[in-house]
Design a protein around this motif. Structure first.
Motif, PDB file in Angstrom:
ATOM      1  N   GLU A  73       0.798  -0.992   0.095  1.00  0.00           N
ATOM      2  CA  GLU A  73       0.048   0.009  -0.018  1.00  0.00           C
ATOM      3  C   GLU A  73       0.994   1.292   0.021  1.00  0.00           C
ATOM      4  O   GLU A  73       0.519   2.150  -0.716  1.00  0.00           O
ATOM      5  CB  GLU A  73      -1.051  -0.061   1.279  1.00  0.00           C
ATOM      6  N   SER A  74       2.062   1.179   0.749  1.00  0.00           N
ATOM      7  CA  SER A  74       2.742   2.467   0.747  1.00  0.00           C
ATOM      8  C   SER A  74       3.423   2.848  -0.591  1.00  0.00           C
ATOM      9  O   SER A  74       3.542   3.950  -0.900  1.00  0.00           O
ATOM     10  CB  SER A  74       3.702   2.149   1.841  1.00  0.00           C
ATOM     11  N   LEU A  75       3.985   1.664  -1.328  1.00  0.00           N
ATOM     12  CA  LEU A  75       4.643   1.891  -2.503  1.00  0.00           C
ATOM     13  C   LEU A  75       3.362   2.264  -3.412  1.00  0.00           C
ATOM     14  O   LEU A  75       3.823   3.277  -4.592  1.00  0.00           O
ATOM     15  CB  LEU A  75       5.207   0.542  -2.962  1.00  0.00           C
ATOM     16  N   ARG A  76       2.049   1.814  -3.278  1.00  0.00           N
ATOM     17  CA  ARG A  76       1.294   2.069  -4.374  1.00  0.00           C
ATOM     18  C   ARG A  76       0.802   3.593  -4.294  1.00  0.00           C
ATOM     19  O   ARG A  76       0.580   4.303  -5.210  1.00  0.00           O
ATOM     20  CB  ARG A  76      -0.159   1.258  -3.996  1.00  0.00           C
ATOM     21  N   GLU A  77       0.718   4.020  -2.880  1.00  0.00           N
ATOM     22  CA  GLU A  77       0.536   5.459  -2.745  1.00  0.00           C
ATOM     23  C   GLU A  77       1.473   6.359  -3.430  1.00  0.00           C
ATOM     24  O   GLU A  77       1.251   7.528  -3.760  1.00  0.00           O
ATOM     25  CB  GLU A  77       0.380   5.675  -1.433  1.00  0.00           C
ATOM     26  N   ARG A  78       2.791   5.855  -3.611  1.00  0.00           N
ATOM     27  CA  ARG A  78       3.891   6.853  -3.843  1.00  0.00           C
ATOM     28  C   ARG A  78       4.122   6.512  -5.547  1.00  0.00           C
ATOM     29  O   ARG A  78       4.803   7.079  -6.201  1.00  0.00           O
ATOM     30  CB  ARG A  78       5.120   6.798  -3.280  1.00  0.00           C
ATOM     31  N   ASP A  79       3.074   5.594  -6.148  1.00  0.00           N
ATOM     32  CA  ASP A  79       3.246   5.129  -7.465  1.00  0.00           C
ATOM     33  C   ASP A  79       4.500   4.412  -7.729  1.00  0.00           C
ATOM     34  O   ASP A  79       4.985   4.773  -8.881  1.00  0.00           O
ATOM     35  CB  ASP A  79       3.020   6.480  -8.481  1.00  0.00           C
ATOM     36  N   LEU A  80       5.059   3.754  -6.816  1.00  0.00           N
ATOM     37  CA  LEU A  80       6.307   3.189  -6.949  1.00  0.00           C
ATOM     38  C   LEU A  80       6.072   1.556  -6.965  1.00  0.00           C
ATOM     39  O   LEU A  80       7.018   1.013  -7.532  1.00  0.00           O
ATOM     40  CB  LEU A  80       7.112   3.259  -5.821  1.00  0.00           C
ATOM     41  N   LEU A  81       4.796   1.171  -7.123  1.00  0.00           N
ATOM     42  CA  LEU A  81       4.746  -0.326  -6.970  1.00  0.00           C
ATOM     43  C   LEU A  81       4.889  -0.900  -8.169  1.00  0.00           C
ATOM     44  O   LEU A  81       6.029  -2.180  -8.267  1.00  0.00           O
ATOM     45  CB  LEU A  81       3.023  -0.906  -6.417  1.00  0.00           C
ATOM     46  N   SER A  82       4.353  -0.560  -9.304  1.00  0.00           N
ATOM     47  CA  SER A  82       4.855  -1.102 -10.494  1.00  0.00           C
ATOM     48  C   SER A  82       6.278  -1.302 -10.955  1.00  0.00           C
ATOM     49  O   SER A  82       6.775  -2.355 -11.436  1.00  0.00           O
ATOM     50  CB  SER A  82       4.182  -0.419 -11.735  1.00  0.00           C
ATOM     51  N   ILE A 109     -10.010 -11.637   0.469  1.00  0.00           N
ATOM     52  CA  ILE A 109     -10.146 -10.270  -0.508  1.00  0.00           C
ATOM     53  C   ILE A 109      -9.968  -9.017   0.476  1.00  0.00           C
ATOM     54  O   ILE A 109     -10.503  -9.121   1.660  1.00  0.00           O
ATOM     55  CB  ILE A 109     -11.600 -10.501  -1.108  1.00  0.00           C
ATOM     56  N   ARG A 110      -9.088  -7.976   0.060  1.00  0.00           N
ATOM     57  CA  ARG A 110      -9.080  -7.047   0.774  1.00  0.00           C
ATOM     58  C   ARG A 110      -9.227  -5.781   0.318  1.00  0.00           C
ATOM     59  O   ARG A 110      -9.059  -5.628  -1.141  1.00  0.00           O
ATOM     60  CB  ARG A 110      -7.365  -6.719   1.208  1.00  0.00           C
ATOM     61  N   ARG A 111      -9.870  -4.714   0.999  1.00  0.00           N
ATOM     62  CA  ARG A 111     -10.330  -3.497   0.332  1.00  0.00           C
ATOM     63  C   ARG A 111      -9.221  -2.482   0.444  1.00  0.00           C
ATOM     64  O   ARG A 111      -8.223  -2.181   1.332  1.00  0.00           O
ATOM     65  CB  ARG A 111     -11.312  -2.796   1.162  1.00  0.00           C
ATOM     66  N   GLY A 112      -8.682  -1.847  -0.947  1.00  0.00           N
ATOM     67  CA  GLY A 112      -7.624  -0.763  -1.139  1.00  0.00           C
ATOM     68  C   GLY A 112      -8.432   0.499  -1.374  1.00  0.00           C
ATOM     69  O   GLY A 112      -9.404   0.743  -0.622  1.00  0.00           O
ATOM     70  N   GLN A 113      -7.754   1.386  -1.700  1.00  0.00           N
ATOM     71  CA  GLN A 113      -8.162   2.656  -1.881  1.00  0.00           C
ATOM     72  C   GLN A 113      -9.183   2.910  -2.994  1.00  0.00           C
ATOM     73  O   GLN A 113      -9.355   1.760  -3.863  1.00  0.00           O
ATOM     74  CB  GLN A 113      -7.048   3.787  -2.144  1.00  0.00           C
ATOM     75  N   SER A 114     -10.132   3.823  -2.889  1.00  0.00           N
ATOM     76  CA  SER A 114     -11.035   4.140  -3.982  1.00  0.00           C
ATOM     77  C   SER A 114     -11.984   2.727  -4.182  1.00  0.00           C
ATOM     78  O   SER A 114     -12.498   2.722  -5.409  1.00  0.00           O
ATOM     79  CB  SER A 114     -10.445   4.325  -5.426  1.00  0.00           C
ATOM     80  N   ASN A 115     -12.221   2.288  -3.200  1.00  0.00           N
ATOM     81  CA  ASN A 115     -13.362   1.112  -3.218  1.00  0.00           C
ATOM     82  C   ASN A 115     -12.944  -0.059  -4.406  1.00  0.00           C
ATOM     83  O   ASN A 115     -13.577  -0.833  -4.916  1.00  0.00           O
ATOM     84  CB  ASN A 115     -14.721   1.517  -3.377  1.00  0.00           C
ATOM     85  N   VAL A 116     -11.601  -0.330  -4.397  1.00  0.00           N
ATOM     86  CA  VAL A 116     -10.857  -1.264  -5.345  1.00  0.00           C
ATOM     87  C   VAL A 116     -10.405  -2.436  -4.240  1.00  0.00           C
ATOM     88  O   VAL A 116     -10.035  -2.296  -3.202  1.00  0.00           O
ATOM     89  CB  VAL A 116      -9.770  -0.900  -5.863  1.00  0.00           C
ATOM     90  N   CYS A 117     -10.790  -3.734  -4.959  1.00  0.00           N
ATOM     91  CA  CYS A 117     -10.652  -4.883  -4.013  1.00  0.00           C
ATOM     92  C   CYS A 117      -9.476  -5.724  -4.449  1.00  0.00           C
ATOM     93  O   CYS A 117      -9.716  -5.976  -5.456  1.00  0.00           O
ATOM     94  CB  CYS A 117     -12.055  -5.588  -3.639  1.00  0.00           C
TER      95      CYS A 117
END
Length: 382
Positions: A29-38, A333-341
């Motif tokens: 989640e931390s990497l996704r928030e920084r647009d670093l995950l991909s 299943i886990r909920r992420g941001q913007s109601n994406v699971c």
């Protein structure tokens, strides 16, 4: 980064000490928030796979998944006077290591480091050590010192002092080091793991420890040494023999959904691992489950699911030693941001072992009984 709380110890009885743990934000989640995950996953394509611990010659090597998601972290201290570190209590490894002042890696610059010269009880062995992971590695030196967990003091405990940490998972992780709780056959050759030292030094009344992992709350998780607090679970503990003494490995009878066996027909092997966040399994079986729940792949290698289906999707039932342990959709299943699971399932990249990580362990209070080489499971209190 955030939110590691501190670890304290509560003496509930003569035979039990309870160490509170803090759940922290997932690295994913931390990497996704920084647009670093991909970009991270492109640079480290095996960071989602099993972790391979390559130690010095003569030490058993077994696969286990690297942790890229949710951690449960507590605080220990090393040395005299004590130097504090945030560590993962990990049943998927056996060694203790923390960053040191000799480390120049970026990961060490963002974490606490051990200073041997500031401890009057530190002893150096001068022995080099190396731990390799799918997404990076740690090298360093072996030393020994007093290790405090709550008010338990383990004397002359061997531990690693990192000199290099070549991994962004270490750099971005909010833990400093790892405290392994698997069998001593997994440990660096000639060393005694922390829990074995506790028992040998007469610090515990019972040769076992246990975990309660909280759900959806930052606080409340605990690891218990030397006994079991029955208020953390309902019903009776069901015992499962350890099938192989290295990792905490057990036999699973079958895995089913809606009464139909979908995997592990005729039994399979699984590892119970507090250092892994997801449910991990062989490729074919995981992909079959993802198909059943209509999960769709993303560019980061994750799978997304319609959040509205959580309330109607069936449980995944792990039958272990004749007892069914359901894992509901709200857990896998886990909920992420913007109601994406997102799916909490991942494949083991060609390996046959299943890994029962925190997705499973949040549902079931777990006792790791070294005296009888067995694992106890019971529904965890909500």
């Amino acid at each position: 980064m955030k939110w590691i709380g501190f670890l304290s110890l509560v003496a509930l009885s003569e035979c039990l000490v309870t160490i509170p743990l803090t759940k922290i934000k997932s690295m994913r989640e931390s990497l996704r928030e920084r647009d670093l995950l991909s970009s991270y996953l492109q640079e480290h394509p095996y960071s989602q796979a099993y972790r391979f611990l390559h130690r010095q010659e003569g030490v058993t090597v077994e696969p286990m998944r690297s942790y890229l998601d949710l951690y449960y972290v507590g605080t220990i201290s090393i040395g005299t006077p004590p130097q504090e570190f945030k560590v993962i209590f990990d049943t998927g490894s056996a060694d203790l290591w923390v960053p040191s002042i000799y480390c120049s890696s970026p990961a060490c610059a963002t974490h606490r480091t051990f200073h041997p010269g500031k401890s009057s009880t530190f002893l150096s062995t001068g022995r080099p050590i190396s731990l390799h992971y799918g997404s990076g590695s740690m090298t360093g030196l072996l030393g020994s010192d007093n290790v405090r967990i709550g008010d338990l003091v383990v004397k002359y405990q061997a531990f690693g002092l990192s000199q290099t940490e070549s991994s962004k998972s270490f750099e971005y992780g909010v833990f400093d080091g790892i405290l392994g709780l698997s069998y001593p056959t997994m440990a660096l050759k000639g060393t005694t793991p922390v829990f074995d030292s506790m028992w040998k030094q007469g610090l515990l009344s019972e040769n076992l420890f246990a975990f309660y992992l909280s759900t959806n709350t930052e606080m409340g998780s605990v690891v218990m040494f030397g006994g079991v607090d029955h208020s953390y679970y309902t019903g009776e503990l069901k015992w499962v023999p350890v099938s192989r003494q290295g990792y905490w490995q057990i036999t699973v009878d079958s895995i089913s959904m809606n009464g139909k066996v979908i995997a592990c027909d005729g039994s399979c092997q699984a590892i119970v691992d507090t250092g892994t966040s997801l449910l991990i399994g062989p490729n074919y079986h995981i992909f079959n489950i993802l198909k059943i729940i209509n999960a769709r792949p993303t560019s980061t290698g994750e799978y997304i699911i319609n959040c509205n289906t959580i309330r109607v999707l069936p449980d995944i039932v792990f039958t272990i030693n004749g007892v069914g342990y359901p894992v509901p959709a709200s857990a896998y299943i886990r909920r992420g941001q913007s109601n994406v699971c997102y799916s909490n399932l991942d494949d083991s990249f060609g390996h046959s072992l299943w890994v029962l990580g925190d997705v499973f362990l949040r549902l079931y209070f777990t006792v790791f009984d070294r005296a009888n080489n067995r694992i106890g499971l019971a529904p965890a209190v909500a």
